[in-house]
Design a protein around this motif. Sequence first.
Motif, PDB file in Angstrom:
ATOM      1  N   PRO A  99      -0.335 -67.670   0.678  1.00  0.00           N
ATOM      2  CA  PRO A  99      -1.284 -66.645   1.155  1.00  0.00           C
ATOM      3  C   PRO A  99      -2.728 -67.099   0.960  1.00  0.00           C
ATOM      4  CG  PRO A  99       0.453 -65.634  -0.155  1.00  0.00           C
ATOM      5  CD  PRO A  99       0.621 -67.115  -0.321  1.00  0.00           C
ATOM      6  N   HIS A 100      -3.539 -66.906   1.993  1.00  0.00           N
ATOM      7  CA  HIS A 100      -4.953 -67.281   1.899  1.00  0.00           C
ATOM      8  C   HIS A 100      -5.645 -66.385   0.874  1.00  0.00           C
ATOM      9  CE1 HIS A 100      -8.969 -68.452   2.951  1.00  0.00           C
ATOM     10  NE2 HIS A 100      -8.535 -69.266   3.888  1.00  0.00           N
ATOM     11  N   PRO A 101      -6.428 -66.949  -0.042  1.00  0.00           N
ATOM     12  CA  PRO A 101      -7.099 -66.134  -1.063  1.00  0.00           C
ATOM     13  C   PRO A 101      -7.975 -65.039  -0.444  1.00  0.00           C
ATOM     14  CG  PRO A 101      -7.261 -68.457  -1.602  1.00  0.00           C
ATOM     15  CD  PRO A 101      -6.706 -68.395  -0.220  1.00  0.00           C
ATOM     16  N   GLU A 102      -7.833 -63.837  -0.979  1.00  0.00           N
ATOM     17  CA  GLU A 102      -8.628 -62.695  -0.518  1.00  0.00           C
ATOM     18  C   GLU A 102      -9.000 -61.831  -1.716  1.00  0.00           C
ATOM     19  OE1 GLU A 102      -6.379 -60.549   2.379  1.00  0.00           O
ATOM     20  OE2 GLU A 102      -6.587 -62.077   3.931  1.00  0.00           O
ATOM     21  N   VAL A 103     -10.074 -61.067  -1.550  1.00  0.00           N
ATOM     22  CA  VAL A 103     -10.490 -60.122  -2.581  1.00  0.00           C
ATOM     23  C   VAL A 103     -11.009 -58.862  -1.898  1.00  0.00           C
ATOM     24  CG1 VAL A 103     -12.812 -61.122  -2.735  1.00  0.00           C
ATOM     25  CG2 VAL A 103     -11.906 -59.805  -4.652  1.00  0.00           C
ATOM     26  N   GLY A 104     -10.683 -57.711  -2.461  1.00  0.00           N
ATOM     27  CA  GLY A 104     -11.147 -56.449  -1.906  1.00  0.00           C
ATOM     28  C   GLY A 104     -12.449 -56.005  -2.544  1.00  0.00           C
ATOM     29  N   CYS A 105     -13.414 -55.599  -1.713  1.00  0.00           N
ATOM     30  CA  CYS A 105     -14.701 -55.114  -2.208  1.00  0.00           C
ATOM     31  C   CYS A 105     -14.655 -53.590  -2.334  1.00  0.00           C
ATOM     32  CB  CYS A 105     -15.820 -55.543  -1.259  1.00  0.00           C
ATOM     33  SG  CYS A 105     -17.472 -55.024  -1.795  1.00  0.00           S
TER      34      CYS A 105
END
Length: 232
Positions: free
Chosen positions: A68-74
């Motif tokens: 999974p491509h790294p992601e972060v929720g703001c």
Amino acid sequence: MSENVSVRCPVCRREHFYAAPSYPCACGAPVTPPLDRRARATAVTHRSWEDDWVTVLCARCGRTGEWPHPEVGCACGTVLRVPVAAEAVGIPTARRVEQSRRRTFQPVTIRTARDAVTAAALYLRWLGYADIRRADQRPPNGIGLAARGLLAQVDPTVRPASLRDVECLWLTAMTESADCVYFSLAGYATDARTVADSLAVPLFVLDLTGTPQPVNSRADELDATGAEASGG
């Protein structure tokens, strides 16, 4: 474990500190997508298989895998895609490595439909299947995955998989001269299990820990012997 990097939201300008998660390679080593500190995070406006996954090399054994491509929720509601270092993407397999003895499967907790697909993909890789990707043909329900010589269907809905679901997967695999396997979050209808047994289709239920549980004898065999049992 990767180091924290600073990620700034392009919408609200908040700054986040993020460390990419590690995933288990088939050899048992943890693999972490290397982050590009110089590139800016981008807002996710739509989803596609190509953007959601990234190819990363295992430093221990030389295998490449889709993670999974790294992601972060703001906090503002924006989902940020964190850039990955260019040298990690699209690396060809440098050499063939003998399949090492499989280690204990390390699951990912299932909270979303995407988590269910990730759990199934990680499990297939643990079994020894290579080059796992999105299937070319979309199944009637759920998400299709493909590997060399294999088609898999992941059904993350709350409806038990039906006889038609299992038959459609089997027929599609037959036309592609491939084996098949079904993963369901909600289990299977009785007639679906019966037809799966007659067609030798492995059935798994994904529990919320992300660990596939074999439902029939064919799934038990696949779980015990890995891809070699299916010629993968």
